[in-house]
Design an enzyme around this catalytic site. Structure first.
Site, mmCIF file in Angstrom:
data_model
loop_
_atom_site.group_PDB
_atom_site.id
_atom_site.type_symbol
_atom_site.label_atom_id
_atom_site.label_comp_id
_atom_site.label_asym_id
_atom_site.label_seq_id
_atom_site.Cartn_x
_atom_site.Cartn_y
_atom_site.Cartn_z
ATOM 1 N N ASP A 106 -5.742 10.011 9.873
ATOM 2 C CA ASP A 106 -4.444 9.481 10.260
ATOM 3 C C ASP A 106 -3.937 10.030 11.586
ATOM 4 O O ASP A 106 -4.152 11.183 11.924
ATOM 5 C CB ASP A 106 -3.417 9.773 9.156
ATOM 6 C CG ASP A 106 -3.637 8.867 7.958
ATOM 7 O OD1 ASP A 106 -3.656 7.640 8.160
ATOM 8 O OD2 ASP A 106 -3.814 9.380 6.845
ATOM 9 N N GLU A 118 0.862 -1.177 0.000
ATOM 10 C CA GLU A 118 0.000 0.000 0.000
ATOM 11 C C GLU A 118 0.899 1.228 0.000
ATOM 12 O O GLU A 118 1.851 1.313 0.782
ATOM 13 C CB GLU A 118 -0.832 -0.063 1.280
ATOM 14 C CG GLU A 118 -2.038 0.815 1.293
ATOM 15 C CD GLU A 118 -2.790 0.656 2.613
ATOM 16 O OE1 GLU A 118 -3.063 -0.479 3.030
ATOM 17 O OE2 GLU A 118 -3.082 1.689 3.219
#
Lengths: 267, 405
Positions: free
Chosen positions: A60, A49
């Site tokens: 995040d 990824e």
């Protein structure tokens, strides 16, 4: 069959789960990312990824936020990320690559052009964090036309009645955000996964990957016993910050051994 | 091709939370069920007369509404043109329009059984208003505030702490409002069960832009009635400052269908629109997606969000509420800009001529009023939203004027 489907089909035959490590593009520079991509593929990564840096990564935690900032300082852009993919593909044509990021840079690039370029240069799937099902018609047609898998996030807050809607039009695999929270913070327990994964299995035939808070080979092994893939991001970024590329690849190898050992134990 | 305009501009948003192509719900899946739950709860509350009655009670007895409509006679005379009226939302409890929205949202939070409140703040006005209603209802409150803003708005930080709120300085990004909003969203995603996020402006994922607007429409509704009472007619022009745009949409919305009323939103031009240091998302941005909605944003060629700049922390935001983006594109509202310097001059003018110290945010609106009023006739009327008082700004104004306190 797409590269992603191919990998999961092969792993199913081997009776084991996949390891999906994460690289934040350009953290701290382009060369490092390129070395990591090739090295991860050689050290047990089944799929990789790649994080597309964005100024405002709302889902995040501090680790990936900081990695994204370093990437942007090093000159990362969506064009740059695609260039990285193109270069990686010169030596590796088998490891699936999934880009993960936020919608605005894609809109700015142009959805149609982005999907076409990404597919042409060797991207296999897209995870767009801030594009829920309700808005996905913005991306699905162009992604589909270019054979890109659109990987959907499922969260603990996603109810059973909502699951079919969320999974509509998704392909590749399902990304289970195993905790309510941001990346790299809490970790789901084995009991959590034993409760949650069957719920998603009942709603889809797609492989299920678990991310957010998977850090150690032991945790990856627990994930591998319940799900089809373990995604590890923040822990690897921290290793890169603290040590170096070799240390990250050592960790990837250990994680991959954790994942490989697990299914045998479970079987 | 002819465009058929709807017979009202007040119907938005549509079922997907969109105003034209703007708005929507661009959030991670973890938050999506919460947004849907919030929308359902808000729709139910709107349809319940007891909810509005409760809100009205607090607006009247706690906030002190209706706020006055003031004929700024000396200022009008000094500018030598139009007759200028201030809608005095700076007289509200806590000193700005922000409390109108906070009361609405905390009453909704209580209805939903939420037990913890979070908020983001720029200038600190929304943070203070949120901390205030949390004190009033006895709910724990966490306010995210950019580290730079914590520094330049110390009095408000102290106020919030006195009110019992925890103030979390955010040092990611440039440490201003945008970054505070990111961290508030991160908190929400980690505390989905018990936490209600009180967004301070008419932006964010649906239903926030519509909900905040509805709670702020009390400004325009009162002003309209007060104007009719004072002058027997509607104003020719209504002016408001725009950061995220909540005070402006609250003033404008009740006038949207009154085509005789020119509506003007004033963005912060910072050091100038061509300086790259401003907060004028409509004048200099382009459409994109941030903080859950599609709207005009300051961004670079790669779609990375740019830092905004304004002397006013409350306008220092690279986006704008989605309904404003739509009103801009259909041309119903004109959007202009005023620089830091122009706002500072207006700040002093208002203080000197009216004995009212305005916040730096409405000083931007006033700066535009000083440009258009002299060109208008004495029988023409300008209505301006004086949405906050300037006590919080005297330190930064002193600094800009080279005065040591």
């Amino acid at each position: 069959m797409s590269r992603i489907a191919g990998v999961f089909a092969a792993l199913k035959a081997q009776g084991r789960a996949a390891l999906i490590p994460f690289v934040e593009a350009y953290d701290p520079n382009r060369e490092t990312s390129l070395t990591l991509l090739s090295g991860m593929a050689e050290n047990g990564a089944d799929i990789i990824e790649i994080g597309m840096p964005f100024t405002d990564p709302m889902a995040d935690g501090p680790t990936i936020q900081a990695a994204g900032r370093r990437g942007l300082l090093a000159g990362a852009s969506l064009h740059g990320v695609l260039g990285l993919v193109e270069e990686f593909r010169r030596t590796n044509n088998h490891t699936p690559l999934v880009l993960m990021g936020y919608l605005n840079p894609i809109l700015s690039y142009g959805v149609e052009a982005f999907c076409a370029d990404a597919a042409r240069l060797g991207v296999d799937g897209l995870i767009v964090v801030d594009l829920p099902t309700e808005e996905a018609d913005l991306l699905l047609p162009d992604a589909g036309k270019n054979g890109l898998d659109v990987i959907r996030l499922v969260a603990p807050t996603t109810s059973d009645t909502r699951l079919p809607l969320v999974l509509e039009g998704s392909s590749g695999f399902v990304y289970y955000v195993s905790i309510t929270g941001i990346t790299g913070t809490r970790t789901a327990s084995a009991a959590d996964l034993a409760r949650d994964i069957p719920r998603i299995r009942a709603a889809t035939d797609l492989p299920i990957a678990v991310g957010f808070g998977v850090r150690t080979p032991e945790q990856a092994a627990v994930v591998a016993q319940h799900a089809d893939a373990a995604i590890v991001a923040s822990a690897l970024i921290e290793t890169l910050q603290r040590e170096n590329v070799d240390a990250v690849l050592r960790d990837v190898k250990a994680l991959s051994e954790g994942v490989r050992g697990a299914r045998q134990k479970a079987a | 091709m002819t465009t058929v305009l709807p017979n009202t501009l007040r119907n938005g948003p549509d079922g997907r939370g969109r105003f034209g192509e703007f708005g929507g719900r661009f959030v991670a899946e973890t938050l999506m069920p919460l947004i849907l739950e919030l929308e359902a709860a808000y729709e139910a509350a709107k349809a319940d007369p007891s909810f509005q009655a409760e809100l009205d009670y607090y607006l009247k007895h706690y906030v002190g509404r209706p706020s006055a409509l003031w004929h700024a006679e000396r200022l009008s005379k000094e500018l030598g043109g139009a007759k200028i009226y201030f809608k005095r939302d700076e007289l509200n409890h806590t000193g700005a329009h922000k409390i109108n929205n906070c009361l609405g949202q905390i009453l909704l939070a209580k209805r939903m059984g939420k037990t913890r409140i979070i908020a983001e703040t720029g200038a600190g006005q929304h943070g203070v208003a949120t901390a205030t209603v949390c004190a009033l209802f006895g709910l724990p409150c966490t306010v995210y505030m950019g580290a730079v803003d914590v520094e330049r708005q110390k009095p408000n930080v102290f106020r919030m702490k006195l009110l019992g709120a925890e103030v979390v300085p955010v040092s990611s990004g440039a440490g201003t409002l945008k970054d505070a909003m990111n961290d508030a969203m991160r908190d929400w995603v980690a505390n989905v069960q018990d936490t209600f996020y009180i967004i301070g402006t008419a932006a964010g994922p649906h239903p926030y832009p519509a909900m905040v607007r509805d709670f702020q429409c009390v400004i325009g509704e009162e002003a309209k009635a007060q104007m009719l009472e004072a002058e027997g007619r509607l104003p020719d022009v209504a002016v408001a400052a725009i950061g995220g745009g909540s005070n402006a949409i609250g003033l404008f919305h009740p006038f949207l269908d009154d085509t005789s009323v020119r509506l003007i939103g004033v963005e912060a031009a910072g050091h100038g629109l061509d300086s790259n240091e401003h907060a004028a998302s409509l004048s200099r941005g382009r459409p994109g997606v941030l903080h859950g909605n599609r709207t005009y944003l300051l961004q670079d060629d790669d779609g990375q969000i740019l830092e905004a700049h304004s002397i006013s922390a409350g306008l220092d935001y690279p986006g704008i509420g989605p309904e404003h983006s739509w009103l801009h594109d259909i041309g119903r509202v004109e959007y202009v800009a005023a620089t830091d310097k122009e706002a500072l001059a207006a700040f002093q003018l208002c203080t000197r001529t009216e004995g009212i110290i305005p916040a730096l945010e409405p000083s931007h609106a006033l700066a535009h009023v000083t440009k258009i009023a002299p060109k208008m006739g004495k029988d023409e009327i300008i209505l301006m939203n004086l949405c906050g008082r300037g006590d919080k700004d005297i330190f930064s104004v002193a600094k800009h004027l080279g005065v040591e306190l």
